[in-house]
Write a protein that holds these residues in place. Structure first.
Motif, short mmCIF file in Angstrom:
data_model
loop_
_atom_site.label_atom_id
_atom_site.label_comp_id
_atom_site.label_asym_id
_atom_site.label_seq_id
_atom_site.Cartn_x
_atom_site.Cartn_y
_atom_site.Cartn_z
N ALA A 165 5.22 31.94 -24.40
CA ALA A 165 3.95 31.28 -24.72
C ALA A 165 3.68 30.09 -23.80
N ALA A 166 4.72 29.49 -23.27
CA ALA A 166 4.54 28.32 -22.39
C ALA A 166 3.75 28.67 -21.14
N ARG A 178 0.16 28.22 -21.99
CA ARG A 178 -0.13 26.79 -22.18
C ARG A 178 -0.29 26.06 -20.85
N ARG A 179 0.42 26.52 -19.83
CA ARG A 179 0.35 25.86 -18.51
C ARG A 179 -0.78 26.40 -17.64
N GLY A 195 -6.42 27.67 -19.30
CA GLY A 195 -6.04 27.70 -20.70
C GLY A 195 -6.63 26.65 -21.59
N SER A 209 -5.44 23.93 -26.02
CA SER A 209 -5.18 25.19 -25.31
C SER A 209 -5.66 26.36 -26.14
N VAL A 239 -4.00 28.85 -26.64
CA VAL A 239 -2.85 29.25 -27.45
C VAL A 239 -2.98 28.62 -28.84
N GLU A 240 -3.31 27.34 -28.87
CA GLU A 240 -3.46 26.66 -30.16
C GLU A 240 -4.60 27.27 -30.97
#
Length: 110
Positions: free
Chosen positions: A72-73, A76-77, A81, A91, A93-94
């Motif tokens: 998942a990182a 995020r990077r 994103g 992000s 992702v969140e």
């Protein structure tokens, strides 16, 4: 892209794995989510509305279930994103985690 395969009955429960190694932009995350939740080669559509619709049934999976998001990182990077929300930038992702958990899924970020 459209999902042209036959509709399958929804299933609940289980553990689904998202391969996050190549999730570096928003279209990539939608593709990876489709395959993780609906199965290989399946696609529920693009955009947040299609993603939310996917969680309402008719696309192969409904909550409760667990999604394990491997690597998942990387998402995020990703420079692509960031999304804006009422509380500023966050992000995608969140946002995905919030949507999934709001629908009754458990998300594990690895």
């Amino acid at each position: 892209m459209r999902n042209t395969g036959p509709r399958r009955p929804d299933r609940s429960g289980g553990v689904h794995h998202l391969d996050g190694r190549f999730v570096t932009d928003i279209p990539g995350v939608h593709c990876a989510l489709s395959e993780a939740l609906a199965g290989p080669g399946r696609y529920f559509g693009w955009g947040w509305d299609a993603f939310r619709d996917c969680l309402c049934g008719g696309f192969g999976v409904i909550a409760p279930f667990t999604l394990i998001w491997h690597d998942a990182a990387i998402a995020r990077r990703a420079p692509d994103g960031a999304a804006s929300g009422p509380d500023g930038l966050f992000s995608y992702v969140e946002e995905i985690v919030q949507i999934l958990e709001g629908a009754g899924a458990t998300v594990v970020l690895e």
